[in-house]
Motif scaffolding. Structure first.
Motif, short mmCIF file in Angstrom:
data_model
loop_
_atom_site.label_atom_id
_atom_site.label_comp_id
_atom_site.label_asym_id
_atom_site.label_seq_id
_atom_site.Cartn_x
_atom_site.Cartn_y
_atom_site.Cartn_z
N GLY A 36 0.96 -1.34 -0.15
CA GLY A 36 0.60 0.48 -0.09
C GLY A 36 0.95 0.84 -0.06
N THR A 37 1.83 0.96 1.20
CA THR A 37 2.42 2.52 0.65
C THR A 37 3.62 2.71 -0.07
OG1 THR A 37 3.06 2.47 3.54
CG2 THR A 37 4.63 3.51 2.31
N GLY A 38 3.75 1.79 -1.00
CA GLY A 38 5.06 2.04 -2.08
C GLY A 38 4.18 2.35 -3.22
N ASN B 200 -4.34 -3.18 -4.52
CA ASN B 200 -3.05 -1.39 -4.15
C ASN B 200 -2.76 -1.87 -6.21
OD1 ASN B 200 -3.97 -0.91 -2.12
ND2 ASN B 200 -2.73 -2.04 -1.03
N SER B 201 -2.25 -2.88 -6.57
CA SER B 201 -1.46 -3.17 -7.78
C SER B 201 -2.04 -2.56 -9.11
CB SER B 201 -1.08 -4.48 -7.98
OG SER B 201 -0.73 -4.75 -6.59
N VAL B 202 -3.69 -2.84 -9.07
CA VAL B 202 -4.40 -2.50 -9.94
C VAL B 202 -4.54 -0.45 -10.19
CG1 VAL B 202 -6.88 -2.83 -10.69
CG2 VAL B 202 -5.69 -4.53 -9.96
N PHE B 203 -4.99 -0.01 -8.61
CA PHE B 203 -5.03 1.01 -8.72
C PHE B 203 -3.44 2.05 -8.66
CE2 PHE B 203 -8.36 -0.14 -5.64
CZ PHE B 203 -9.77 -0.59 -6.55
N ALA B 204 -2.41 1.21 -8.96
CA ALA B 204 -1.90 2.11 -8.72
C ALA B 204 -1.16 2.31 -10.75
CB ALA B 204 -0.22 1.15 -8.21
N ALA B 205 -1.63 1.09 -11.33
CA ALA B 205 -1.46 1.06 -12.22
C ALA B 205 -1.90 2.44 -13.40
CB ALA B 205 -2.13 -0.26 -13.37
N ASN B 206 -2.94 2.03 -13.38
CA ASN B 206 -4.17 3.43 -13.78
C ASN B 206 -3.31 5.01 -13.80
OD1 ASN B 206 -6.01 5.21 -15.07
ND2 ASN B 206 -6.98 5.45 -12.99
N SER B 207 -1.95 4.97 -11.77
CA SER B 207 -1.33 6.55 -12.55
C SER B 207 -0.15 6.24 -12.60
CB SER B 207 -0.86 6.84 -10.77
OG SER B 207 -0.75 7.93 -10.62
N SER C 165 0.61 -13.89 -3.05
CA SER C 165 0.03 -12.50 -2.22
C SER C 165 -0.23 -12.81 -1.10
CB SER C 165 -0.90 -11.13 -2.81
OG SER C 165 -1.50 -12.20 -2.76
N THR C 166 -0.28 -12.40 -0.11
CA THR C 166 -0.25 -12.42 1.74
C THR C 166 -1.76 -11.83 1.53
OG1 THR C 166 1.03 -10.53 2.55
CG2 THR C 166 1.86 -12.61 2.47
N SER C 167 -2.08 -11.02 0.98
CA SER C 167 -3.41 -10.23 1.50
C SER C 167 -4.33 -9.82 -0.20
CB SER C 167 -3.01 -9.18 2.34
OG SER C 167 -4.02 -8.27 2.19
N PRO C 168 -5.64 -9.99 0.23
CA PRO C 168 -6.34 -9.54 -1.48
C PRO C 168 -5.83 -8.28 -1.09
CG PRO C 168 -7.27 -10.29 0.58
CD PRO C 168 -6.80 -10.94 0.95
N LEU C 169 -5.83 -7.53 -0.79
CA LEU C 169 -5.28 -5.61 -0.44
C LEU C 169 -4.03 -5.14 -1.48
CD1 LEU C 169 -6.41 -4.27 2.17
CD2 LEU C 169 -7.71 -4.48 0.40
N GLU C 170 -3.29 -6.56 -1.20
CA GLU C 170 -2.36 -6.37 -2.10
C GLU C 170 -2.07 -6.59 -3.76
OE1 GLU C 170 2.35 -8.73 -2.53
OE2 GLU C 170 0.93 -9.67 -0.93
N TYR D 280 5.13 -6.71 -10.82
CA TYR D 280 3.61 -7.29 -9.92
C TYR D 280 3.01 -8.06 -9.17
CZ TYR D 280 1.11 -3.53 -12.31
OH TYR D 280 0.99 -2.47 -12.82
N PRO D 281 3.03 -8.54 -8.07
CA PRO D 281 2.73 -9.77 -7.20
C PRO D 281 2.05 -10.58 -7.60
CG PRO D 281 1.67 -8.03 -6.14
CD PRO D 281 2.24 -7.51 -7.00
N PRO D 282 3.03 -12.39 -7.65
CA PRO D 282 1.61 -13.38 -8.16
C PRO D 282 0.87 -13.18 -7.32
CG PRO D 282 3.83 -14.17 -8.03
CD PRO D 282 3.83 -12.57 -7.74
N PRO D 283 -0.63 -13.84 -7.88
CA PRO D 283 -1.84 -14.29 -6.86
C PRO D 283 -1.43 -15.04 -6.17
CG PRO D 283 -2.52 -13.93 -9.95
CD PRO D 283 -1.11 -13.45 -9.55
N SER D 284 -0.84 -16.33 -6.73
CA SER D 284 -0.79 -17.44 -5.41
C SER D 284 0.00 -17.14 -4.36
CB SER D 284 0.01 -18.20 -6.16
OG SER D 284 1.14 -18.19 -6.56
#
Length: 66
Positions: free
Chosen positions: A4-6, A46-53, A38-43, A32-36
């Motif tokens: 989230g912070t990064g 956050n990657s998808v939302f940052a991709a737009n910017s 990831s430790t949290s669904p929010l990870e 990008y983190p692989p879905p398998s």
């Protein structure tokens, strides 16, 4: 990109650089983190939302899956 912070800080930094240096070429290297693994669904969200910017404020983006 996964944290989230990064991802938020990177998006903010890239936005500030694009407004300060409008005529310069900006490359971004995104891991990008692989879905398998990831430790949290929010990870993944956050990657998808940052991709737009990142796509909006960089000239070219190189995407790599971790």
């Amino acid at each position: 990109m996964g944290g989230g912070t990064g991802s938020g800080f990177s998006s903010l930094l890239l936005q500030a650089l694009s407004t300060s240096y409008e005529k310069k070429v900006r490359f971004s290297y995104n891991i990008y983190p692989p879905p398998s693994a990831s430790t949290s669904p929010l990870e993944i969200y956050n990657s998808v939302f940052a991709a737009n910017s990142i796509m909006e404020h960089s000239s070219a983006s190189i995407v790599v899956e971790n």
